[in-house]
Design an enzyme around this catalytic site. Sequence first.
Site, PDB file in Angstrom:
ATOM      1  N   HIS A  54      66.223  21.344 165.861  1.00 38.52           N
ATOM      2  CA  HIS A  54      66.851  20.078 166.251  1.00 38.52           C
ATOM      3  C   HIS A  54      66.595  19.059 165.148  1.00 38.52           C
ATOM      4  CE1 HIS A  54      66.898  20.823 170.881  1.00 38.52           C
ATOM      5  NE2 HIS A  54      67.268  21.891 170.205  1.00 38.52           N
ATOM      6  N   GLU A  56      65.560  16.055 165.177  1.00 42.48           N
ATOM      7  CA  GLU A  56      64.295  15.333 165.285  1.00 42.48           C
ATOM      8  C   GLU A  56      63.122  16.146 164.744  1.00 42.48           C
ATOM      9  OE1 GLU A  56      66.614  15.889 167.681  1.00 42.48           O
ATOM     10  OE2 GLU A  56      66.234  14.594 169.404  1.00 42.48           O
ATOM     11  N   CYS A  84      65.438  15.610 173.541  1.00 42.54           N
ATOM     12  CA  CYS A  84      65.138  16.537 174.626  1.00 42.54           C
ATOM     13  C   CYS A  84      63.618  16.570 174.837  1.00 42.54           C
ATOM     14  CB  CYS A  84      65.663  17.928 174.284  1.00 42.54           C
ATOM     15  SG  CYS A  84      64.768  18.756 172.931  1.00 42.54           S
ATOM     16  N   CYS A  87      61.654  17.842 171.720  1.00 42.64           N
ATOM     17  CA  CYS A  87      61.577  16.841 170.653  1.00 42.64           C
ATOM     18  C   CYS A  87      60.692  15.663 171.056  1.00 42.64           C
ATOM     19  CB  CYS A  87      62.978  16.371 170.275  1.00 42.64           C
ATOM     20  SG  CYS A  87      63.951  17.677 169.484  1.00 42.64           S
TER      21      CYS A  87
END
Length: 150
Positions: A54, A56, A84, A87
Amino acid sequence: MVDKTYMTLALEKAHAATTYGEVPVGAVVVEANSGRVLASIANRVEQDRDPTAHAEILAIRAAAKELGRPRLTECDLYVTLEPCAMCAQAIAFARIRRVIFGAYDPKGGGVEHGPRIFSQPTCHHAPEVIGGMEEGASTALLKKFFAGLR
């Protein structure tokens, strides 16, 4: 106004992600006191064949490497979508100072929705959170991407 500049950079990264089939999420980590951009990255889940890639997570890794330390206490994270749970936990472990995100994510978000990681008593660190910055642009980019898949 400075926050908007960094969110615009995150949106540019998110937009670029669509060109290689990634969900359009971009993240930028900024050293708060200097304004130096430490990382500017988009999702690479499909490209790297890695479910943890992801934006992040990748941005936190790059910023930590750039600073040579695992704690990013004087850093801010700008991301185009509410992080999410995975993260959000990484943000807490990295001790990010502030999280500024664009679109809210009622289905997969882990900050304002779902598990609300930063509100849990077991959370190691809760950053300041600012949601909805450039929400319209972030949401439109995601809707356009997913409409193209249907």
